[in-house]
Design a protein around this motif. Sequence first.
Motif, short mmCIF file in Angstrom:
data_model
loop_
_atom_site.label_atom_id
_atom_site.label_comp_id
_atom_site.label_asym_id
_atom_site.label_seq_id
_atom_site.Cartn_x
_atom_site.Cartn_y
_atom_site.Cartn_z
N THR A 54 0.82 -1.21 0.00
CA THR A 54 0.00 0.00 0.00
C THR A 54 0.86 1.26 0.00
N GLY A 55 1.95 1.27 0.76
CA GLY A 55 2.80 2.46 0.79
C GLY A 55 4.14 2.14 0.16
N GLU A 56 5.10 3.08 0.27
CA GLU A 56 6.43 2.74 -0.24
C GLU A 56 6.98 1.62 0.64
N PRO A 57 7.77 0.72 0.04
CA PRO A 57 8.23 -0.44 0.81
C PRO A 57 9.11 -0.04 1.99
N LEU A 58 8.84 -0.63 3.15
CA LEU A 58 9.68 -0.43 4.33
C LEU A 58 10.54 -1.68 4.56
N ILE A 59 9.94 -2.85 4.31
CA ILE A 59 10.65 -4.13 4.47
C ILE A 59 10.60 -4.85 3.13
N VAL A 60 11.76 -5.24 2.62
CA VAL A 60 11.79 -5.96 1.34
C VAL A 60 12.67 -7.20 1.48
N LEU A 93 13.18 -21.55 4.53
CA LEU A 93 12.69 -20.45 3.68
C LEU A 93 13.19 -20.71 2.28
N ASP A 94 12.26 -20.89 1.37
CA ASP A 94 12.58 -21.35 0.02
C ASP A 94 12.30 -20.24 -0.99
N ASP A 95 13.34 -19.43 -1.26
CA ASP A 95 13.24 -18.40 -2.29
C ASP A 95 12.08 -17.42 -2.01
N VAL A 96 12.02 -16.92 -0.78
CA VAL A 96 10.89 -16.06 -0.38
C VAL A 96 11.16 -14.61 -0.77
N SER A 97 10.23 -14.02 -1.50
CA SER A 97 10.28 -12.59 -1.83
C SER A 97 9.00 -11.95 -1.32
N LEU A 98 9.15 -10.82 -0.64
CA LEU A 98 8.00 -10.17 0.00
C LEU A 98 8.33 -8.71 0.22
N SER A 99 7.36 -7.85 -0.04
CA SER A 99 7.55 -6.42 0.21
C SER A 99 6.42 -5.94 1.11
N VAL A 100 6.78 -5.23 2.18
CA VAL A 100 5.78 -4.71 3.13
C VAL A 100 5.85 -3.19 3.11
N GLY A 101 4.73 -2.56 2.75
CA GLY A 101 4.70 -1.10 2.65
C GLY A 101 4.57 -0.44 4.00
N ARG A 102 4.93 0.84 4.06
CA ARG A 102 4.75 1.62 5.30
C ARG A 102 3.28 1.65 5.69
N GLY A 103 3.02 1.39 6.96
CA GLY A 103 1.64 1.46 7.44
C GLY A 103 0.81 0.24 7.08
N GLU A 104 1.45 -0.77 6.51
CA GLU A 104 0.71 -1.96 6.09
C GLU A 104 0.76 -3.02 7.19
N VAL A 105 -0.34 -3.78 7.31
CA VAL A 105 -0.41 -4.89 8.26
C VAL A 105 -0.46 -6.18 7.44
N VAL A 106 0.60 -6.96 7.54
CA VAL A 106 0.70 -8.22 6.80
C VAL A 106 0.64 -9.36 7.81
N VAL A 107 -0.36 -10.22 7.65
CA VAL A 107 -0.51 -11.36 8.55
C VAL A 107 -0.02 -12.62 7.83
N VAL A 108 0.86 -13.36 8.49
CA VAL A 108 1.46 -14.57 7.91
C VAL A 108 0.84 -15.78 8.60
N ILE A 109 0.20 -16.62 7.79
CA ILE A 109 -0.43 -17.82 8.35
C ILE A 109 0.06 -19.05 7.60
#
Length: 248
Positions: A3-9, A23-39
Amino acid sequence: MTTGEPLIVLDAVNKWFGPLHVLDDVSLSVGRGEVVVVIGPSGSGKSTLCRAINRLEPINSGTITFDGQPLPAEGKALARLRSEVGMVFQSFNLFAHKTILENVTLGPVKVRREKPAAARERGLALLDRVGIANQADKFPAQLSGGQQQRAAIARALAMQPKAMLFDEPTSALDPEMVGEVLDVMTSLARDGMTMVVVTHEMGFARHAANRVIFMADGKLVEDASPAEFFANPRSERAKDFLSKILTH
């Protein structure tokens, strides 16, 4: 899908424990102010992913950047990064011999060199925010599990982090205490805190997340909005997982 500019990539991150590819070739970007739930099922790599973001778990290959900078390997730069990424664990990890307020103010005074009076004032405000201001002078053993976990959240917030990581924060709690911790997390999400949350609490995933990440066997299998994921999971693995977890 941020949603925002990436804070965690995370880019093509791999991690092995011996022969086990967690962890098998994991790519993920978390934007500022975003809530990402990992299940995902147990052993799918969720906690390892969470711990890799602040280098509690070093990775074997790939890259992780936080706020535009690669994760430092060690030393002062790593300590600085950890002060910007709050972490809340399953076990509360509070210092047993210090009061709740002392637990909350220790980091700001020691690491951020804040004046004790200012740290104390903000610490009390944070304890009020998580609903346990009246427990400030007690020791961890005098609090319920839910109160201890809320104290742990206040302690992480006292460092004024740019992001918060939660590694199954309610899994060690009695069922009646889960709600009080999730309420605090939901209010943080509402206030725009960037959060990565590993949890089995599907209600929280539905209502507080911007995105749901589903992991299985070390792979990031799905990345979708909560509405999409719960109504129409694309993979057989996710359908199977949801059919087991949502019928109980």
